[in-house]
Design a protein around this motif. Structure first.
Motif, PDB file in Angstrom:
ATOM      1  N   ASP A 195      14.319 105.719  25.490  1.00  0.00           N
ATOM      2  CA  ASP A 195      13.838 104.729  24.519  1.00  0.00           C
ATOM      3  C   ASP A 195      12.377 104.406  24.832  1.00  0.00           C
ATOM      4  O   ASP A 195      12.056 103.343  25.352  1.00  0.00           O
ATOM      5  N   SER A 196      11.502 105.329  24.462  1.00  0.00           N
ATOM      6  CA  SER A 196      10.094 105.212  24.844  1.00  0.00           C
ATOM      7  C   SER A 196       9.153 105.026  23.670  1.00  0.00           C
ATOM      8  O   SER A 196       8.057 104.480  23.841  1.00  0.00           O
TER       9      SER A 196
ATOM     10  N   GLY B  15      16.120 108.135  35.652  1.00  0.00           N
ATOM     11  CA  GLY B  15      17.102 108.839  36.469  1.00  0.00           C
ATOM     12  C   GLY B  15      17.517 110.193  35.942  1.00  0.00           C
ATOM     13  O   GLY B  15      18.461 110.804  36.461  1.00  0.00           O
ATOM     14  N   LEU B  16      16.827 110.715  34.929  1.00  0.00           N
ATOM     15  CA  LEU B  16      17.205 111.994  34.334  1.00  0.00           C
ATOM     16  C   LEU B  16      16.530 113.198  34.989  1.00  0.00           C
ATOM     17  O   LEU B  16      16.921 114.338  34.715  1.00  0.00           O
ATOM     18  N   LEU B  17      15.543 112.969  35.837  1.00  0.00           N
ATOM     19  CA  LEU B  17      14.816 114.098  36.411  1.00  0.00           C
ATOM     20  C   LEU B  17      15.735 115.032  37.201  1.00  0.00           C
ATOM     21  O   LEU B  17      15.678 116.260  37.016  1.00  0.00           O
TER      22      LEU B  17
ATOM     23  N   LYS C 119       3.536 112.633  31.358  1.00  0.00           N
ATOM     24  CA  LYS C 119       4.310 111.537  30.776  1.00  0.00           C
ATOM     25  C   LYS C 119       5.813 111.794  30.912  1.00  0.00           C
ATOM     26  O   LYS C 119       6.573 110.899  31.295  1.00  0.00           O
ATOM     27  N   MET C 120       6.240 113.016  30.623  1.00  0.00           N
ATOM     28  CA  MET C 120       7.670 113.318  30.706  1.00  0.00           C
ATOM     29  C   MET C 120       8.203 113.138  32.122  1.00  0.00           C
ATOM     30  O   MET C 120       9.318 112.645  32.314  1.00  0.00           O
ATOM     31  N   GLU C 121       7.425 113.541  33.093  1.00  0.00           N
ATOM     32  CA  GLU C 121       7.890 113.398  34.470  1.00  0.00           C
ATOM     33  C   GLU C 121       8.085 111.931  34.819  1.00  0.00           C
ATOM     34  O   GLU C 121       9.053 111.559  35.490  1.00  0.00           O
ATOM     35  N   ILE C 122       7.190 111.074  34.340  1.00  0.00           N
ATOM     36  CA  ILE C 122       7.315 109.638  34.600  1.00  0.00           C
ATOM     37  C   ILE C 122       8.570 109.081  33.944  1.00  0.00           C
ATOM     38  O   ILE C 122       9.360 108.364  34.568  1.00  0.00           O
ATOM     39  N   THR C 123       8.794 109.403  32.664  1.00  0.00           N
ATOM     40  CA  THR C 123       9.926 108.807  31.953  1.00  0.00           C
ATOM     41  C   THR C 123      11.256 109.382  32.434  1.00  0.00           C
ATOM     42  O   THR C 123      12.243 108.644  32.554  1.00  0.00           O
TER      43      THR C 123
ATOM     44  N   ARG D 124       1.448 105.222  30.073  1.00  0.00           N
ATOM     45  CA  ARG D 124       2.258 105.669  31.209  1.00  0.00           C
ATOM     46  C   ARG D 124       2.550 104.527  32.171  1.00  0.00           C
ATOM     47  O   ARG D 124       3.650 104.437  32.737  1.00  0.00           O
ATOM     48  N   ALA D 125       1.593 103.627  32.346  1.00  0.00           N
ATOM     49  CA  ALA D 125       1.820 102.487  33.227  1.00  0.00           C
ATOM     50  C   ALA D 125       2.922 101.584  32.678  1.00  0.00           C
ATOM     51  O   ALA D 125       3.793 101.119  33.425  1.00  0.00           O
ATOM     52  N   VAL D 126       2.912 101.358  31.363  1.00  0.00           N
ATOM     53  CA  VAL D 126       3.934 100.507  30.751  1.00  0.00           C
ATOM     54  C   VAL D 126       5.290 101.219  30.764  1.00  0.00           C
ATOM     55  O   VAL D 126       6.329 100.608  31.044  1.00  0.00           O
TER      56      VAL D 126
END
Length: 228
Positions: free
Chosen positions: A21-22, A126-128, A117-121, A83-85
């Motif tokens: 939910d980004s 917890g999906l990484l 961005k994807m790596e952060i989210t 990305r910070a948010v």
């Protein structure tokens, strides 16, 4: 006698708005930054104009609306701020954790988002670990969605037949990409009206991730009855 090939080879999820939910978060940051430049846009307008677009495409659309180029460092600052948010606020879409635990098909993620961005989210939600080595971003292809490149890359990586792949998407842009790849497309109507997804070409639409495992089973049974 050898076992028959499975009816479905792979389910490929879009990331933002499907698993994570980004998009409401990134749209909020983008709107704030446009407001600082004198362009006031509502959340509804943001969703209509920027939904499913890459960052670069969103910048081009914003310049059209402004009638002038954005500052040279706008995209870089937007990336840093969003990305910070996201790292602080992003969550899974409702029902995603239980849905992922219930499906048995091989799965992957393909997104118009940048790798950073994807790596952060994925990490923040917890999906990484769940999708380690099985997520693809706009950095990996020559053209992002609506071109089919991302979905075809995912299929090639897992030796999956495109006609035996299912895509789960929440935007017309992503639906166009899945259809262009020759895949079955399921629309997820969490933030997008179901009729808009159907009009874009989605073969099925759901509004609750709890229904996805059963729908995948049904699509698989239907696919098994079709000629190879």
């Amino acid at each position: 006698m050898s076992n028959p090939a499975p009816a479905l080879d792979l389910v490929i999820f879009d990331c933002d708005g499907v698993l994570i939910d980004s998009e409401r978060i990134t749209n909020r940051v983008f709107a704030q930054m446009l407001g600082e430049l004198g362009l006031t846009v509502s959340e509804e307008y943001m969703a209509e104009q920027f939904f499913g677009r890459s960052a670069a495409e969103s910048v081009r659309r914003a310049e059209q609306l402004l009638g002038r180029p954005l500052p040279a460092d706008f995209e870089e600052r937007y990336g840093e701020r969003s990305r910070a948010v996201l790292a602080r606020e992003v969550t899974l879409m409702p029902g995603v954790a239980d849905m992922l635990a219930a499906i048995e098909l091989p799965s992957a993620v393909a997104s118009n988002g940048l790798r950073v961005k994807m790596e952060i989210t994925l990490r923040a939600t917890g999906l990484l670990p769940r999708f380690g080595g099985r997520w693809f971003c706009i950095d990996d292809v020559a053209q992002g969605k609506p071109a089919p490149d991302l979905y075809l890359l995912a299929a090639r990586t897992f030796a999956a037949r495109p006609s035996h792949c299912v895509v789960v998407e929440d935007s017309p842009t992503g639906i166009a990409a899945g259809l262009a790849a020759g895949m079955t497309v399921i629309g997820y109507a969490a933030h997008t009206p179901a009729q808009r997804l159907l009009a874009a070409g989605a073969q099925f639409v759901l509004d609750d991730m709890a229904y996805l495992p059963a729908l995948l089973d049904a699509v698989g049974r239907e696919r098994a009855l079709q000629p190879a």
